[in-house]
Design an enzyme around this catalytic site. Structure first.
Site, PDB file in Angstrom:
ATOM      1  N   ARG A  52     -20.590  25.566 -29.248  1.00 48.35           N
ATOM      2  CA  ARG A  52     -19.353  25.667 -30.045  1.00 48.35           C
ATOM      3  C   ARG A  52     -18.229  26.268 -29.207  1.00 48.35           C
ATOM      4  NH1 ARG A  52     -18.468  29.998 -32.918  1.00 48.35           N
ATOM      5  NH2 ARG A  52     -20.553  30.143 -33.785  1.00 48.35           N
ATOM      6  N   TYR A 105       1.980  11.076 -40.214  1.00 47.33           N
ATOM      7  CA  TYR A 105       0.725  10.572 -40.783  1.00 47.33           C
ATOM      8  C   TYR A 105       0.490  11.243 -42.154  1.00 47.33           C
ATOM      9  CZ  TYR A 105      -4.245  10.040 -41.529  1.00 47.33           C
ATOM     10  OH  TYR A 105      -5.461   9.780 -42.098  1.00 47.33           O
ATOM     11  N   ASP A 177       3.173  15.576 -32.018  1.00 47.64           N
ATOM     12  CA  ASP A 177       2.042  14.647 -32.147  1.00 47.64           C
ATOM     13  C   ASP A 177       2.382  13.403 -31.311  1.00 47.64           C
ATOM     14  OD1 ASP A 177       0.199  12.685 -32.954  1.00 47.64           O
ATOM     15  OD2 ASP A 177      -0.058  13.601 -34.932  1.00 47.64           O
ATOM     16  N   LYS A 202      -7.385   7.262 -31.481  1.00 53.28           N
ATOM     17  CA  LYS A 202      -6.518   6.082 -31.323  1.00 53.28           C
ATOM     18  C   LYS A 202      -6.577   5.578 -29.879  1.00 53.28           C
ATOM     19  CE  LYS A 202      -5.326   7.412 -35.501  1.00 53.28           C
ATOM     20  NZ  LYS A 202      -6.292   7.275 -36.543  1.00 53.28           N
TER      21      LYS A 202
HETATM   22  C1  LIG Z   1      -0.099  10.157 -35.675  1.00 53.17           C
HETATM   23  C2  LIG Z   1      -1.426  10.612 -36.196  1.00 53.17           C
HETATM   24  N1  LIG Z   1      -1.793  11.898 -36.039  1.00 53.17           N
HETATM   25  C3  LIG Z   1      -2.973  12.365 -36.515  1.00 53.17           C
HETATM   26  C4  LIG Z   1      -3.853  11.526 -37.161  1.00 53.17           C
HETATM   27  C5  LIG Z   1      -5.156  12.075 -37.671  1.00 53.17           C
HETATM   28  O1  LIG Z   1      -6.168  11.752 -36.788  1.00 53.17           O
HETATM   29  P1  LIG Z   1      -7.730  11.598 -37.193  1.00 53.17           P
HETATM   30  O2  LIG Z   1      -7.829  10.385 -38.063  1.00 53.17           O
HETATM   31  O3  LIG Z   1      -8.396  11.467 -35.865  1.00 53.17           O
HETATM   32  O4  LIG Z   1      -8.105  12.838 -37.911  1.00 53.17           O
HETATM   33  C6  LIG Z   1      -3.533  10.183 -37.334  1.00 53.17           C
HETATM   34  C7  LIG Z   1      -4.472   9.272 -38.011  1.00 53.17           C
HETATM   35  O5  LIG Z   1      -4.170   8.125 -38.298  1.00 53.17           O
HETATM   36  C8  LIG Z   1      -2.286   9.713 -36.836  1.00 53.17           C
HETATM   37  O6  LIG Z   1      -1.910   8.433 -36.990  1.00 53.17           O
END
Ligand SMILES: Cc1ncc(COP(=O)(O)O)c(C=O)c1O
Length: 387
Positions: A52, A105, A177, A202
């Protein structure tokens, strides 16, 4: 010492050394809970205690991401949401306020409004594409600015340097992000940001194989704060996921360039189709922030959205008649995916809020993959022509 290498070389070699025991070229999957200590006094002499708190396979990925984003350290997580959660936990306390991009998101919005507000944290969902809106939103108790650019799903951009200036002026960390463009096309730390967040699910993985997240920090001090939360909350990335992501990341530039080239061709095709009312792609001159897209990133990415005549019903019919494009959540992988954000990825954003920020009911989101672009267009064409 290795000379400083260019991005395409670093995506393959950064963070990875031949295995010291066997010479294996790929960092092995260190599938182990714990690490044997030579003696009480030599505790941690080999760097690891318990998986961990740290694991060599996971560390290799963290080192690679640190290098690619140009940070001082990185922490990886079980999901992108766990990475965002860690940033909120590391920098916010009860009574604090955070500014978050009004388009992001849906899970980010849900985490802020449905969980962190329960612990006395306040949020302003600001139009971070407008620096004045960000400035006006800063309060005495603002402790974090979190932007997503390009934003999911409308692709609205935030000027990272402009918002980082405001953040620096107030001594507040700016987290970006960077999931949609990856460090290959956009490096927020070079533009002044303090923390870079990824859903590695992604483009970094790129193969629809894993779920994971990462936070890369500008300084060792910020990294320590994020890593403290990573260890304390325990939402870590597993060694198998880190290993798959290490392999995926090695072809990032090739995939991003090919997928983005496909996206440009598809965006132009959609723009020319009589049944399509709106097309949004940062690479098109018609994109409202095309100049910013060109200035702050070295590529436009592979996300496109469009709306057709006949609104929601027509949009759904087109989605349902696609044969090669896959109707699914997720984005960024080699398979081309089509998503209806209002019923899928952004279903938890209230209707009024969606309307306020331009996530319309008819919006069809495309994550353009690596297939032959003519096949992708043929499929879109038959679906549009028959709508
Ligand atoms: C821009 C963005 N940030 C964060 C996330 C969250 O990621 P996760 O699905 O890996 O938890 C997503 C998910 O689609 C996303 O599109």
């Amino acid at each position: 010492m290795m000379p400083v290498m260019r991005f395409a070389t670093r995506q393959i070699h950064a963070g990875v050394e031949p295995d010291p025991t066997t010479g294996a070229i790929l960092t092995p999957i260190y599938q182990t809970t714990t690490f044997v200590q030579e003696s009480v006094d030599a505790y941690l002499s080999k760097g690891y205690s318990y998986s961990r708190s740290g694991n060599p396979t996971v560390q290799a990925l963290e080192n690679k991401l640190t290098d690619l984003e140009g940070g001082a350290g990185a922490a990886t997580f079980s999901t992108g949401m766990a990475a965002i959660h860690a940033v909120l936990l590391a920098f916010l306390n009860a009574g604090d306020h955070a500014i978050v991009s009004d388009v992001a998101y849906g899970g980010t919005y849900r985490l802020c409004t449905k969980i962190f507000t329960r612990f006395g944290v306040e949020f302003t969902f600001a139009d971070t594409s407008n620096a004045d809106d960000v400035k006006k939103s800063v309060r005495d108790n603002t402790r974090l600015i979190l932007t997503e650019t390009p934003a999911n799903p409308t692709l609205k951009l935030t000027d990272i340097a402009a918002v980082s200036d405001i953040a620096q002026g107030h001594g507040i960390p700016h987290a970006v992000d960077n999931t949609f463009l990856t460090p290959y096309y956009q490096r927020p730390i070079e533009l002044g940001a303090d923390l870079v967040i990824h859903s590695t699910t992604k483009y970094l993985d790129g193969h629809n194989a894993t779920i994971g997240g990462a936070v890369v920090s500008r300084t060792a001090e910020l990294d320590e704060k994020v890593r403290f939360v990573q260890n304390a909350t325990g939402s870590i990335m597993s060694p198998q996921v880190a290993w798959l992501t290490l392999q995926g990341a090695k072809t990032l530039t090739v995939r991003m360039d090919a997928q983005s080239a496909n996206a440009m061709v598809i965006a132009k095709f959609l723009e020319s189709h009589p049944k399509v009312e709106t097309v949004c792609y940062p690479g098109l001159p018609s994109f409202p922030q095309h100049e910013l897209a060109t200035r702050q990133a070295s590529g436009y990415g592979a996300m496109v959205w469009f709306e057709v005549q006949g609104g929601v019903a027509a949009g759904k019919k087109i989605m349902d008649s696609l044969k090669l494009w896959t109707r699914a959540e997720n984005l960024g992988a080699v398979e081309s995916l089509v998503t209806h954000p209002v019923t899928m990825t952004h279903a938890d954003v209230e209707e009024a809020e969606r309307k306020r920020v331009g996530i319309t009911d008819g919006l069809v989101r495309l994550s353009v993959g690596l297939e032959d672009v003519d096949d992708l267009i043929d499929d879109l064409k038959q679906a549009l022509d028959n709508a």
